[in-house]
Design an enzyme around this catalytic site. Sequence first.
Site, PDB file in Angstrom:
ATOM      1  N   GLU A  90      47.213  50.867  12.509  1.00 54.60           N
ATOM      2  CA  GLU A  90      48.529  51.384  12.117  1.00 54.60           C
ATOM      3  C   GLU A  90      48.858  51.029  10.687  1.00 54.60           C
ATOM      4  O   GLU A  90      48.503  49.959  10.205  1.00 54.60           O
ATOM      5  CB  GLU A  90      49.607  50.753  13.002  1.00 54.60           C
ATOM      6  CG  GLU A  90      49.571  51.237  14.412  1.00 54.60           C
ATOM      7  CD  GLU A  90      50.519  50.457  15.300  1.00 54.60           C
ATOM      8  OE1 GLU A  90      51.682  50.252  14.911  1.00 54.60           O
ATOM      9  OE2 GLU A  90      50.091  50.060  16.392  1.00 54.60           O
ATOM     10  N   CYS A 103      52.849  49.078   4.569  1.00 48.33           N
ATOM     11  CA  CYS A 103      52.442  47.914   5.353  1.00 48.33           C
ATOM     12  C   CYS A 103      51.089  48.266   5.970  1.00 48.33           C
ATOM     13  O   CYS A 103      50.971  49.255   6.694  1.00 48.33           O
ATOM     14  CB  CYS A 103      53.485  47.664   6.441  1.00 48.33           C
ATOM     15  SG  CYS A 103      53.028  46.363   7.585  1.00 48.33           S
ATOM     16  N   CYS A 110      43.559  41.468  16.807  1.00 50.20           N
ATOM     17  CA  CYS A 110      43.768  40.153  16.185  1.00 50.20           C
ATOM     18  C   CYS A 110      43.426  39.090  17.208  1.00 50.20           C
ATOM     19  O   CYS A 110      43.654  39.270  18.406  1.00 50.20           O
ATOM     20  CB  CYS A 110      45.234  40.010  15.769  1.00 50.20           C
ATOM     21  SG  CYS A 110      45.601  38.459  14.918  1.00 50.20           S
ATOM     22  N   CYS A 114      49.469  34.989  18.732  1.00 46.52           N
ATOM     23  CA  CYS A 114      50.905  34.679  18.668  1.00 46.52           C
ATOM     24  C   CYS A 114      51.606  35.306  19.879  1.00 46.52           C
ATOM     25  O   CYS A 114      51.402  36.484  20.182  1.00 46.52           O
ATOM     26  CB  CYS A 114      51.521  35.198  17.366  1.00 46.52           C
ATOM     27  SG  CYS A 114      50.801  34.442  15.893  1.00 46.52           S
ATOM     28  N   CYS A 117      53.666  38.711  19.631  1.00 38.92           N
ATOM     29  CA  CYS A 117      53.111  39.788  18.811  1.00 38.92           C
ATOM     30  C   CYS A 117      52.293  40.787  19.627  1.00 38.92           C
ATOM     31  O   CYS A 117      51.425  40.399  20.411  1.00 38.92           O
ATOM     32  CB  CYS A 117      52.245  39.176  17.712  1.00 38.92           C
ATOM     33  SG  CYS A 117      51.560  40.409  16.605  1.00 38.92           S
ATOM     34  N   CYS A 331      54.411  46.968  13.805  1.00 42.87           N
ATOM     35  CA  CYS A 331      52.980  47.170  14.011  1.00 42.87           C
ATOM     36  C   CYS A 331      52.498  46.648  15.350  1.00 42.87           C
ATOM     37  O   CYS A 331      53.025  45.703  15.893  1.00 42.87           O
ATOM     38  CB  CYS A 331      52.209  46.535  12.878  1.00 42.87           C
ATOM     39  SG  CYS A 331      51.944  47.743  11.606  1.00 42.87           S
TER      40      CYS A 331
HETATM   41  N1  SAH Z   1      48.663  37.922  10.882  1.00 40.01           N
HETATM   42  C1  SAH Z   1      49.586  37.929   9.784  1.00 40.01           C
HETATM   43  C2  SAH Z   1      50.024  39.313   9.475  1.00 40.01           C
HETATM   44  C3  SAH Z   1      51.000  39.905  10.488  1.00 40.01           C
HETATM   45  S1  SAH Z   1      52.455  40.096   9.628  1.00 40.01           S
HETATM   46  C4  SAH Z   1      50.719  36.960  10.035  1.00 40.01           C
HETATM   47  O1  SAH Z   1      50.797  36.447  11.144  1.00 40.01           O
HETATM   48  O2  SAH Z   1      51.482  36.670   9.136  1.00 40.01           O
HETATM   49  C5  SAH Z   1      53.584  40.578  10.743  1.00 40.01           C
HETATM   50  C6  SAH Z   1      54.769  39.626  10.827  1.00 40.01           C
HETATM   51  O3  SAH Z   1      55.579  40.026  11.923  1.00 40.01           O
HETATM   52  C7  SAH Z   1      54.344  38.200  11.112  1.00 40.01           C
HETATM   53  O4  SAH Z   1      55.253  37.291  10.539  1.00 40.01           O
HETATM   54  C8  SAH Z   1      54.440  38.162  12.605  1.00 40.01           C
HETATM   55  O5  SAH Z   1      54.509  36.845  13.073  1.00 40.01           O
HETATM   56  C9  SAH Z   1      55.698  38.953  12.837  1.00 40.01           C
HETATM   57  N2  SAH Z   1      55.812  39.515  14.180  1.00 40.01           N
HETATM   58  C10 SAH Z   1      54.836  39.903  15.014  1.00 40.01           C
HETATM   59  N3  SAH Z   1      55.344  40.352  16.171  1.00 40.01           N
HETATM   60  C11 SAH Z   1      56.677  40.277  16.047  1.00 40.01           C
HETATM   61  C12 SAH Z   1      57.755  40.615  16.918  1.00 40.01           C
HETATM   62  N4  SAH Z   1      57.557  41.096  18.144  1.00 40.01           N
HETATM   63  N5  SAH Z   1      58.997  40.411  16.455  1.00 40.01           N
HETATM   64  C13 SAH Z   1      59.218  39.925  15.210  1.00 40.01           C
HETATM   65  N6  SAH Z   1      58.247  39.582  14.356  1.00 40.01           N
HETATM   66  C14 SAH Z   1      56.994  39.750  14.777  1.00 40.01           C
END
Ligand code: SAH
Length: 341
Positions: A90, A103, A110, A114, A117, A331
Amino acid sequence: MIDLKDFEYDELIQYLQSIGEKKFRAEQIFSWLHKGAESYDEMTNISKATREKLERETYISALKIREKYVSSIDGTVKYLFELPDGNCIESVVMRYHHGLTICISSQVGCKMGCRFCASTIGGLYRNLTAGEILNQVIFAQKDIGERISNIVMMGIGEPLDNYDNVIKFLHNVNNEKGLNIGLRHISLSTCGVVPGIYRLADEMLPITLTISLHAPNDAVRNTIMPVNHKYNIEELLKACRTYVDKTKRRISFEYSLIHGVNDSMENAFELAELIRDLHGHVNLIPVNKVEERNFEKGSSADIRAFRDKLTSLGINATVRRELGADISASCGQLRKKVIQC
Ligand code: SAH
């Protein structure tokens, strides 16, 4: 077969010389590739003989737009791109007053796990190549017909888990003979892969490093970000200090507000104390609901209170504006729906 977009500019020169071509061809070909040429026939200033030679050993990678959604609220465009092997990623283009920001994804899936995510739910399929990372910018720009001026590496994947390809991509996208996007207009976000942060500090690239912190202490961070078991907050912030000292660039922090998990006033206080010496900006993201997860965001009053507490403690914090709300622009969510593709 070689994807010409996987070469850095100097490597392209070397390659072309190795097949008997003059150095200046590299500039012409590099420029065509970055404009989104999809076949050698489009390269009208390259002789037929050279084009035929290139066709024998190389190919020009492309992305297919598998799905595209345009937000009727704010013009955000979301792409589900199909890679040559059938996998999907995406990319999202957002309209800001300073121009178009894309973006982009760095991996298919991944492995960082987390808890909140969507991108990590099916695990890691594979790294994207440097050319595939770049192609997201090239083909979104070609489709929209307007210049993309800013990039955030905040899509699917952990950029520092695909280090070499990401660095190659940064060099190429910044090259003035190609898309020429300034490194100061590029942000890279990491969940906290500490060795990658040290390596990145040594590259001395003036990009903005963003840390997905999401918790003010190890007890909370351990429950939502498995990477914290490997590199805890102390180690992470030590790496951040080294990064700031070496590059003289400020770091930003992302903090997804999850109601009842990390959004109390006590948490705001702890967070302020934790990052005070780094003088970084905090981006607060009300957590996006992911079907498989039961995390909820707080009320707008809760979110405002958290921001105000940070501000009153001298920490620069803003709540991220939600863009593309009508097209599930966060994303991971779209790819997951069509993961069979
Ligand atoms: N792997 C990298 C790049 C992803 S960036 C990283 O972790 O930084 C995307 C951002 O959105 C990251 O800060 C991630 O933690 C956050 N994110 C992912 N899922 C989310 C969600 N459901 N709600 C809010 N933030 C989220």
